[in-house]
Motif scaffolding. Structure first.
Motif, short mmCIF file in Angstrom:
data_model
loop_
_atom_site.label_atom_id
_atom_site.label_comp_id
_atom_site.label_asym_id
_atom_site.label_seq_id
_atom_site.Cartn_x
_atom_site.Cartn_y
_atom_site.Cartn_z
N GLY A 161 0.80 -1.21 0.00
CA GLY A 161 0.00 0.00 0.00
C GLY A 161 0.83 1.26 0.00
O GLY A 161 0.39 2.31 -0.48
N LEU A 162 2.05 1.18 0.53
CA LEU A 162 2.95 2.32 0.62
C LEU A 162 4.36 1.79 0.80
O LEU A 162 4.58 0.88 1.60
CB LEU A 162 2.57 3.21 1.81
CG LEU A 162 3.53 4.34 2.19
CD1 LEU A 162 3.59 5.40 1.09
CD2 LEU A 162 3.10 4.99 3.52
N LEU A 163 5.29 2.33 0.04
CA LEU A 163 6.70 2.01 0.24
C LEU A 163 7.37 3.22 0.88
O LEU A 163 7.25 4.35 0.38
CB LEU A 163 7.39 1.68 -1.09
CG LEU A 163 8.92 1.47 -0.99
CD1 LEU A 163 9.25 0.24 -0.15
CD2 LEU A 163 9.54 1.35 -2.38
N VAL A 164 8.09 2.99 1.99
CA VAL A 164 8.80 4.06 2.68
C VAL A 164 10.28 3.72 2.69
O VAL A 164 10.67 2.61 3.09
CB VAL A 164 8.30 4.24 4.12
CG1 VAL A 164 9.09 5.32 4.83
CG2 VAL A 164 6.80 4.57 4.14
N VAL A 165 11.09 4.66 2.28
CA VAL A 165 12.55 4.53 2.35
C VAL A 165 13.03 5.53 3.38
O VAL A 165 13.10 6.73 3.11
CB VAL A 165 13.20 4.79 0.97
CG1 VAL A 165 14.70 4.58 1.06
CG2 VAL A 165 12.57 3.90 -0.10
N ASP A 166 13.31 5.03 4.58
CA ASP A 166 13.74 5.92 5.65
C ASP A 166 15.25 6.11 5.58
O ASP A 166 15.99 5.23 5.14
CB ASP A 166 13.36 5.32 7.00
CG ASP A 166 13.15 6.39 8.06
OD1 ASP A 166 13.19 7.58 7.71
OD2 ASP A 166 12.93 6.02 9.23
N GLU A 167 15.72 7.27 6.04
CA GLU A 167 17.14 7.65 5.96
C GLU A 167 17.64 7.48 4.52
O GLU A 167 18.62 6.80 4.24
CB GLU A 167 17.98 6.81 6.93
CG GLU A 167 17.50 6.87 8.37
CD GLU A 167 17.63 8.25 9.01
OE1 GLU A 167 18.25 9.14 8.40
OE2 GLU A 167 17.09 8.44 10.12
N ALA A 168 16.93 8.13 3.59
CA ALA A 168 17.13 7.90 2.17
C ALA A 168 18.48 8.37 1.66
O ALA A 168 18.87 8.01 0.55
CB ALA A 168 16.00 8.58 1.38
N HIS A 169 19.21 9.17 2.43
CA HIS A 169 20.55 9.55 1.98
C HIS A 169 21.45 8.34 1.82
O HIS A 169 22.45 8.40 1.11
CB HIS A 169 21.17 10.55 2.97
CG HIS A 169 21.29 10.02 4.35
ND1 HIS A 169 20.28 10.15 5.27
CD2 HIS A 169 22.27 9.35 4.98
CE1 HIS A 169 20.64 9.57 6.41
NE2 HIS A 169 21.85 9.09 6.26
N CYS A 170 21.10 7.22 2.48
CA CYS A 170 21.89 5.99 2.35
C CYS A 170 21.84 5.44 0.92
O CYS A 170 22.66 4.61 0.54
CB CYS A 170 21.39 4.93 3.31
SG CYS A 170 21.58 5.34 5.06
N VAL A 171 20.85 5.87 0.15
CA VAL A 171 20.74 5.42 -1.23
C VAL A 171 21.90 5.94 -2.07
O VAL A 171 22.36 5.29 -3.01
CB VAL A 171 19.40 5.89 -1.84
CG1 VAL A 171 19.37 5.65 -3.33
CG2 VAL A 171 18.23 5.17 -1.16
N SER A 172 22.39 7.12 -1.72
CA SER A 172 23.37 7.81 -2.56
C SER A 172 24.79 7.52 -2.12
O SER A 172 25.12 7.64 -0.94
CB SER A 172 23.12 9.32 -2.51
OG SER A 172 24.13 10.01 -3.20
N ASP A 173 25.65 7.19 -3.09
CA ASP A 173 27.05 7.00 -2.71
C ASP A 173 27.75 8.33 -2.46
O ASP A 173 28.92 8.38 -2.09
CB ASP A 173 27.82 6.17 -3.75
CG ASP A 173 27.74 6.72 -5.15
OD1 ASP A 173 28.13 6.02 -6.07
OD2 ASP A 173 27.29 7.87 -5.33
N TRP A 174 27.02 9.45 -2.63
CA TRP A 174 27.53 10.75 -2.19
C TRP A 174 27.11 11.02 -0.74
O TRP A 174 27.58 11.98 -0.14
CB TRP A 174 26.97 11.87 -3.08
CG TRP A 174 27.21 11.65 -4.53
CD1 TRP A 174 26.29 11.26 -5.46
CD2 TRP A 174 28.43 11.79 -5.25
NE1 TRP A 174 26.86 11.14 -6.70
CE2 TRP A 174 28.18 11.48 -6.60
CE3 TRP A 174 29.72 12.17 -4.86
CZ2 TRP A 174 29.17 11.52 -7.57
CZ3 TRP A 174 30.70 12.21 -5.83
CH2 TRP A 174 30.43 11.88 -7.16
N GLY A 175 26.20 10.21 -0.22
CA GLY A 175 25.70 10.45 1.13
C GLY A 175 26.73 10.08 2.18
O GLY A 175 27.67 9.32 1.93
N HIS A 176 26.54 10.58 3.40
CA HIS A 176 27.54 10.37 4.45
C HIS A 176 27.51 8.96 5.00
O HIS A 176 28.44 8.52 5.66
CB HIS A 176 27.34 11.37 5.59
CG HIS A 176 26.09 11.14 6.39
ND1 HIS A 176 26.03 10.23 7.41
CD2 HIS A 176 24.85 11.69 6.29
CE1 HIS A 176 24.81 10.25 7.92
NE2 HIS A 176 24.09 11.11 7.27
#
Length: 758
Positions: A161-176
């Motif tokens: 019904g809903l997809l949530v991606v929490d702490e989404a900066h983890c998706v990016s290899d530029w993220g910390h």
């Protein structure tokens, strides 16, 4: 009429019936447990965007804004309208626990599937099949688990019904805090039924990260709306206190911890520093606990609850206590050593001051910070030669276990597992029952991308140094962090030490300084002997397996310190020069590539004399202070039998240091010094950064007992031999050397080294 929406969230051309404000507000109040709760600006509009318009949205809001309220309220409303369960991808167990508890307060049935509750998986699967779960929380790593991926994920995706991606900066290899498995979410998004709403949330993303995450959320051509709010935290009072030594920083903390408001977190960069700092603070009368990745799940839960209930003044923690830990009234965050970027620093200090008017945040930078940052800059980047070795081996089409792959790629296990995740995300390998298997998809090493990421990490390090400037050359601390996150509302805060003057004391009472010095000057840690041969050593020509025979075992040994320790650890890092970088393997992250114990970190014997000489430039006999520290370790050693003689491991890099320590201990203990062992077959081989199997193969039959030493072993009689070396990392050098001594007639071997890498 559709409700007003914040900038970036625009209603579609065909309006839908808006969510009832009273209904949404009622769910919010159940969630918070407060009958007077109201939505913060933008929360209700975000809920409407997900529930009414089924949009994909990226929400970048400050810590404490209430991002979790958006997805839990949305879940409750969607479930009432007949939607399937919410799938919430969450990065940490602590975060999952908090989210499950928060959901229960609102009557939302939330469960997690993680390594911490494996015994409950079958029951959870049955509840999912019966539609008795409103929210399923999983880690991104769970998406690669063969059983979950094959048995549960397809059905979840089809009715999500809903997809949530929490702490989404983890998706990016530029993220910390990049995590390779988060990249799998892009593939997951393409499998969702049309019109499934998606929410990604983070508090720590600059424009580069936002653009990268939004691009991945838009997989399949779906439009993504982005909502950004101001990131200033009015409750936080930021400061930087620069002290010259580790003992000064610890003494200041011991003297002034009780001056800080409420209860809080003291962050350190290494496990050893967390444990040692906690011990010193307890000795000083403070109620604190250490919190690291070494704790089992039950102990973590207990420590978290102790802090929430104010039963401790502080948790002394590594980054293991990070994203998602929620204590709204947390009164302070202190850092002993700086994180590697202002963005990650903002994320950690955001734990404080969520539901209190004032919270104190103080950074005490240390001289060792740079060595740790340099490793972090490339820790998530694969090496091309390691990838090539793995893919070449896996070309046979069979499943390979990680232990078996260790015999084809000379890389530590944690780095190997990270490499496999990167290859899996790129589609070159897949996780299957029994290990990993090649997909046959060609893989090309993206050197340009990894170089760009490395340059970005280096720029972040320089920015962190700029944040920590002294008062006379710094700018507003909060505005600096906002600008690092590309917040256009950045402005002087009026509260930090730059804007309003130093709010923290800088004095260090003599008693606190003496207590810190006494603990830091106390040398001695245990060196546990190896008990098991590494898996796969026989494939590298070393015909051993299973347990090490009792007749070959070493006795428990000692070291002066770990390189990650405060006090003597820092002095030994300086003494051992380049090898000191190996000390950061004790981080809450994969170990360093550098492996100083490999082949004693000696050059190839065929190397030019000039190169060998350059490696010896820092070699010198030990000074009196070091010899005395070694003697203190021996004096406190509770061995069953006193050693009868001393032997040195041969060193081509630091012969004067190793021989000097061995001779000094023999002299102080009035023991015969029997000399050095010998090198055979050109001496140890291998490259830094390898795993146990390669490290063993690199020293096997290359450290031997020469004829003269063999004859002199009788001088030890029935007593064990004290075997001396400078540094132990993999421990295979000292293990193989000790085995040879045992086989040459030594009654036992007591290993002694100056430093352990971890």
């Amino acid at each position: 009429m559709a409700p007003d929406v914040p900038a970036g969230l625009q209603a579609p051309d065909v309006p839908a019936a808006p969510v009832s404000a009273d209904e949404a507000l009622g769910v919010l109040r159940e969630l918070t447990g407060r009958p007077d709760a109201v939505f913060r600006e933008g929360q209700d509009a975000a809920v409407a965007a997900l529930v009414d318009r089924h949009q994909r949205a990226l929400v970048v809001q400050r810590t404490g804004w209430g991002k979790s309220a958006v997805y839990f309220v949305s879940t409750a409303l969607l479930r009432r309208r007949g939607a399937g369960p919410t799938l919430l991808v969450s990065p940490l167990l602590a975060l999952m626990r908090d989210q499950v508890a928060a959901a229960a307060r609102a009557g939302i049935k939330a469960v997690e599937i993680s390594s911490a509750n494996a015994t409950e998986w079958d029951d959870i699967a049955a509840r999912l099949a019966a539609d008795d779960v409103d929210v399923l929380l999983v880690s991104p790593e769970r998406l690669t688990n063969p059983r979950f991926r094959d048995e549960q994920l397809p059905a979840l995706v089809s009715r999500c019904g809903l997809l949530v991606v929490d702490e989404a900066h983890c998706v990016s290899d530029w993220g910390h805090d990049f995590r390779p498995d988060y990249r799998r979410i892009r593939e997951l998004l393409t499998q969702l039924p049309s019109g499934t709403p998606v929410l990604a949330t983070t508090a720590t993303a600059n424009e580069r990260v936002v653009a990268d995450v939004a691009e991945q959320l838009g997989a399949g051509g779906t439009e993504v709306t982005t909502v950004r709010g101001p990131l200033a935290r009015d409750s936080l009072r930021l400061g930087v206190l620069r002290l010259d030594t580790d003992r000064a920083r610890l003494a200041w903390l011991a003297a002034h911890l009780e001056d800080l408001p409420g209860s809080g977190i003291v962050y350190t960069l290494t496990v050893a520093a967390a444990e040692e700092t906690a011990a010193l603070l307890r000795d000083s009368g403070h109620e604190v606990r250490a919190y690291t990745g070494r704790l089992d799940d039950a102990d973590r839960k207990d420590a978290e609850e102790a802090l929430r209930e104010n039963r401790v003044k502080a948790l002394v923690a590594t980054s293991a206590l990070g994203m998602g830990f929620d204590k709204p009234d947390l009164g302070f965050v202190v850092h002993l050593g700086a994180p590697s970027s202002p963005v990650s620093y903002y994320q950690q200090v955001g734990r404080a001051g969520r539901a209190v008017d004032h919270a104190d945040v103080l950074l005490l930078p240390g001289p060792e910070d740079m060595a740790i940052w340099q490793w972090f800059a490339t820790s998530s980047m694969p090496r091309e030669d390691h990838a090539a070795a793995v893919l070449t081996a896996m070309a046979d089409g069979r499943a390979w276990s990680v232990a078996r792959l260790e015999t084809v790629a000379d890389v530590r296990r944690s780095r190997l597992e990270l490499l496999l995740k990167v290859l899996a995300v790129d589609g070159a390998v897949e996780r299957v029952q029994g290990g990993w298997r090649s997909t046959g998809v060609p893989w090309v090493y993206d050197a340009d991308r990894y170089a760009r990421v490395a340059r970005t990490r280096e720029a972040e390090q320089r920015s962190m140094l700029a944040y920590a400037r002294p008062l006379d050359s710094a700018e507003c601390r909060m505005a600096f962090l906002q600008e690092a996150l590309d917040d256009p509302t950045a402005a002087p805060c009026g509260r930090c030490d730059v804007c309003a003057g130093a709010w923290y004391p800088s004095d260090i009472p003599a008693g606190a300084s003496a207590a810190a010095s006494a603990r830091l000057d106390r040398p001695g840690v245990e060196l546990a002997p190896r008990a098991q041969w590494p898996t796969g050593a026989d494939r590298l020509g070393v015909e051993v397996k299973g347990k090490i025979a009792a007749s070959d075992l070493l006795l428990p040994g000692r070291a002066v310190a770990r390189l990650t320790d405060l006090g003597w650890g820092q002095r030994l890092r300086t003494l051992l020069g380049d090898d000191g970088v190996g000390g950061v393997v004790d981080l809450e992250a994969p170990p360093l590539e550098e492996d100083p114990d490999a082949a004693f970190d000696h050059p190839d014997p065929a190397a030019p004399q000039a190169h060998r000489a350059s490696l010896r430039r820092g070699d010198a006999p030990p000074d009196e202070e070091l010899v005395n520290a070694c003697a203190r370790v021996l004096g406190a050693w509770d061995w069953a039998q006193r050693p009868g003689a001393v032997v040195a491991v041969p060193s081509r890099r630091r012969p004067a240091l190793v021989t000097g320590v061995a001779q000094g201990l023999a002299r102080l203990g009035r023991l015969p010094y029997l000399g050095e062992m010998s090198l055979a077959h050109g001496g140890p081989t291998g490259q830094p950064g390898g795993n146990s199997a390669f490290r063993l193969a690199g020293v096997w039959q290359r450290i031997v007992v020469g004829d003269e030493l063999r004859e002199r072993l009788a001088e030890a009689g029935d007593a064990p031999v004290l075997l001396v070396d400078d540094l132990a990392d993999s421990r295979w050098t000292i293990t193989v050397a000790g085995r040879e001594l045992r086989r040459a007639g030594a009654a036992g071997v007591l290993p002694f080294v100056l430093a352990l890498s971890a």
